[in-house]
Design an enzyme around this catalytic site. Structure first.
Site, mmCIF file in Angstrom:
data_model
loop_
_atom_site.group_PDB
_atom_site.id
_atom_site.type_symbol
_atom_site.label_atom_id
_atom_site.label_comp_id
_atom_site.label_asym_id
_atom_site.label_seq_id
_atom_site.Cartn_x
_atom_site.Cartn_y
_atom_site.Cartn_z
ATOM 1 N N CYS A 162 0.815 -1.226 0.000
ATOM 2 C CA CYS A 162 0.000 0.000 0.000
ATOM 3 C C CYS A 162 0.842 1.266 0.000
ATOM 4 O O CYS A 162 0.332 2.346 -0.313
ATOM 5 C CB CYS A 162 -0.920 0.008 1.210
ATOM 6 N N ASN A 201 -10.247 -0.608 -1.050
ATOM 7 C CA ASN A 201 -8.799 -0.447 -0.860
ATOM 8 C C ASN A 201 -8.082 -0.960 -2.106
ATOM 9 O O ASN A 201 -8.057 -2.165 -2.360
ATOM 10 C CB ASN A 201 -8.387 -1.236 0.391
ATOM 11 N N HIS A 210 -3.589 6.848 1.881
ATOM 12 C CA HIS A 210 -3.951 5.561 1.298
ATOM 13 C C HIS A 210 -5.338 5.212 1.806
ATOM 14 O O HIS A 210 -5.625 5.354 2.992
ATOM 15 C CB HIS A 210 -2.923 4.507 1.716
HETATM 16 O O1 UT7 Z 1 -4.239 -1.534 3.089
HETATM 17 C C1 UT7 Z 1 -3.429 -2.017 4.108
HETATM 18 C C2 UT7 Z 1 -3.873 -1.553 5.384
HETATM 19 N N1 UT7 Z 1 -5.094 -2.239 5.786
HETATM 20 C C3 UT7 Z 1 -5.735 -1.765 6.805
HETATM 21 O O2 UT7 Z 1 -5.327 -0.769 7.331
HETATM 22 C C4 UT7 Z 1 -6.934 -2.516 7.333
HETATM 23 C C5 UT7 Z 1 -6.927 -2.435 8.832
HETATM 24 N N2 UT7 Z 1 -7.997 -3.151 9.504
HETATM 25 C C6 UT7 Z 1 -9.300 -2.837 9.379
HETATM 26 O O3 UT7 Z 1 -9.638 -1.971 8.606
HETATM 27 C C7 UT7 Z 1 -10.311 -3.537 10.245
HETATM 28 O O4 UT7 Z 1 -9.648 -4.252 11.248
HETATM 29 C C8 UT7 Z 1 -11.270 -4.471 9.477
HETATM 30 C C9 UT7 Z 1 -12.210 -3.654 8.601
HETATM 31 C C10 UT7 Z 1 -10.481 -5.444 8.648
HETATM 32 C C11 UT7 Z 1 -12.128 -5.257 10.471
HETATM 33 O O5 UT7 Z 1 -12.841 -4.388 11.322
HETATM 34 P P1 UT7 Z 1 -12.888 -4.695 12.887
HETATM 35 O O6 UT7 Z 1 -13.828 -3.748 13.518
HETATM 36 O O7 UT7 Z 1 -11.464 -4.697 13.362
HETATM 37 O O8 UT7 Z 1 -13.544 -6.096 12.927
HETATM 38 P P2 UT7 Z 1 -12.978 -7.380 13.683
HETATM 39 O O9 UT7 Z 1 -11.701 -7.832 13.112
HETATM 40 O O10 UT7 Z 1 -13.026 -7.059 15.125
HETATM 41 O O11 UT7 Z 1 -14.066 -8.483 13.349
HETATM 42 C C12 UT7 Z 1 -15.314 -8.458 13.965
HETATM 43 C C13 UT7 Z 1 -16.132 -9.669 13.546
HETATM 44 C C14 UT7 Z 1 -15.417 -11.003 13.650
HETATM 45 O O12 UT7 Z 1 -16.316 -11.906 14.178
HETATM 46 P P3 UT7 Z 1 -16.213 -12.364 15.732
HETATM 47 O O13 UT7 Z 1 -14.884 -13.038 15.843
HETATM 48 O O14 UT7 Z 1 -16.299 -11.088 16.512
HETATM 49 O O15 UT7 Z 1 -17.392 -13.253 15.894
HETATM 50 C C15 UT7 Z 1 -15.178 -11.379 12.197
HETATM 51 O O16 UT7 Z 1 -15.178 -12.776 12.003
HETATM 52 O O17 UT7 Z 1 -16.562 -9.542 12.194
HETATM 53 C C16 UT7 Z 1 -16.345 -10.769 11.503
HETATM 54 N N3 UT7 Z 1 -16.078 -10.482 10.094
HETATM 55 C C17 UT7 Z 1 -17.069 -10.251 9.208
HETATM 56 N N4 UT7 Z 1 -18.399 -10.268 9.312
HETATM 57 C C18 UT7 Z 1 -19.114 -9.981 8.208
HETATM 58 C C19 UT7 Z 1 -14.894 -10.328 9.463
HETATM 59 N N5 UT7 Z 1 -15.088 -10.025 8.166
HETATM 60 C C20 UT7 Z 1 -16.435 -9.962 7.990
HETATM 61 C C21 UT7 Z 1 -17.236 -9.693 6.870
HETATM 62 N N6 UT7 Z 1 -18.563 -9.698 7.028
HETATM 63 N N7 UT7 Z 1 -16.717 -9.382 5.662
#
Ligand code: UT7
Length: 331
Positions: free
Chosen positions: A113, A288, A258
């Site tokens: 990125c 992204n 980004h």
């Molecule tokens: O480009 C490079 C840089 N990338 C980034 O900077 C990305 C950085 N990270 C993020 O943007 C966020 O961490 C995410 C958008 C990837 C995730 O958001 P979050 O609020 O951190 O969610 P989480 O990881 O806490 O996940 C919450 C829940 C999980 O379920 P449990 O374990 O709480 O039951 C995931 O399994 O959401 C679940 N989950 C989804 N649910 C529906 C993960 N992906 C999905 C999905 N749809 N696509």
């Protein structure tokens, strides 16, 4: 030493629009989850017959047109990508050929990125040192071909999109241009955001059926850890760019980050004490697009009239590696 300035910009995205509702049909996710977690409404996916160099070509032609440069003017090509057309050589070689350029230096930079800012920085050094006068700098990806589009890969699949953005940089003869660039890497946590194979490390070549079954030949992200690092590194590297040039936030017209997640941009705005209208966002349309996100956003911001002559802007990136980078520009 003459600094370089951006004289042309352009971007190209594939035609195919993929809505959050379309993703609901192929994996266990929801429009509500995607929008609330990231701000993304839709993204573009390259069809099977489109390679990264095709998008790079479209973006490059537009940037060349805006700058008024012809193929023979270009004396350096640098492409940032994590999804090259072939394992080797780089996309820059296909682009050199497709644009009918002279036999000039052309190479790829694999800094995920942060790649576009890395490429811009290297191009700027070539121009400052007199090694080049007109450089084509591109960020381009068709990375959605690599992702696991099932529920197993949903945390990544819903976030990423394809596209390309390009800039022409040329020797600046006035006080406008790229004032400074700042590049960083910390490899120790690279396993939080990576794609292991196909690679030369043990067990991740394409003949390893277990690695494929385990999903190790698709991107992996520990979202929370990446998020935690991003919200620290973005403000740090933006501040570094301001400090280097004796600028304060009041001097900055626009930050082009980004486009990783709108929540990251909101956290950066909060930490830096600025309103969100100073941080450009178009993630709702494209998701992204890793190396392509900054040049696409920069092109759109410019086309929307948000950047005018004399404005100070800052480009800022964070991503796999971890790598992070910034560029301070006087337009
Ligand atoms: O480009 C490079 C840089 N990338 C980034 O900077 C990305 C950085 N990270 C993020 O943007 C966020 O961490 C995410 C958008 C990837 C995730 O958001 P979050 O609020 O951190 O969610 P989480 O990881 O806490 O996940 C919450 C829940 C999980 O379920 P449990 O374990 O709480 O039951 C995931 O399994 O959401 C679940 N989950 C989804 N649910 C529906 C993960 N992906 C999905 C999905 N749809 N696509």
């Amino acid at each position: 030493m003459h600094k370089s300035k951006i004289t042309g910009l352009g971007f190209e995205v594939p035609e195919k629009v993929v809505l959050n509702a379309d993703l609901e049909k192929i994996m266990d996710t929801s429009d509500e989850w995607i929008q609330s977690r990231s701000g993304i409404k839709e993204r573009r996916w390259a069809s099977e017959d489109i390679a990264t160099s095709d998008l790079a070509l479209g973006a490059s032609k537009k940037a060349m047109e805006m700058a008024g440069v012809s193929p023979e003017d270009i004396d350096l090509v640098i492409v940032g990508t994590l999804s090259s057309d072939y394992f080797f050589p780089g996309v820059s070689a296909q682009l050199q050929d497709k644009l009918n350029l002279r036999n000039v230096a052309a190479f790829d930079i694999k800094a995920a990125c942060s790649a576009f800012v890395y490429c811009l920085s290297v191009g700027d050094q070539f121009i400052r040192s007199g090694m080049a006068e007109t450089a084509l700098i591109v960020g381009a990806v068709t990375q959605t071909k690599l992702i696991d589009k099932t529920t197993r890969g949903r945390d990544i699949a819903v976030l990423f999109g394809d596209g390309a953005g390009a800039a022409i940089i040329q020797t600046s003869n006035d006080d406008s241009g790229i004032l400074s660039t700042h590049l960083h890497c910390e490899g120790k946590d690279m396993r939080n955001l990576w794609m292991e194979g196909p690679g030369s490390a043990p067990g991740v070549w394409i003949n390893n059926k277990q690695a494929i079954a385990d999903g190790r030949l698709s991107p992996f992200m520990n979202g929370r850890e990446v998020f935690r690092n991003a919200v620290t590194r973005f403000p740090e590297v933006i501040q570094e760019a301001m400090d280097e040039n004796g600028l304060t936030m009041d001097d900055i017209k626009l930050i082009i980050p980004h486009q990783a997640n709108n929540r990251i941009s909101q956290a950066v705005a909060k930490r830096m004490g600025i309103d969100m209208d100073r941080i450009y966002s178009n993630i709702h349309k494209y998701g992204n697009t890793t190396a392509a996100s900054i040049p696409i956003a920069l092109t759109e911001a410019f086309q929307e009239g948000k950047i005018k002559k004399g404005d100070h802007i800052i480009l800022a990136a964070f991503g796999a590696g971890y790598t992070w980078a910034s560029a301070a520009i006087r337009w």
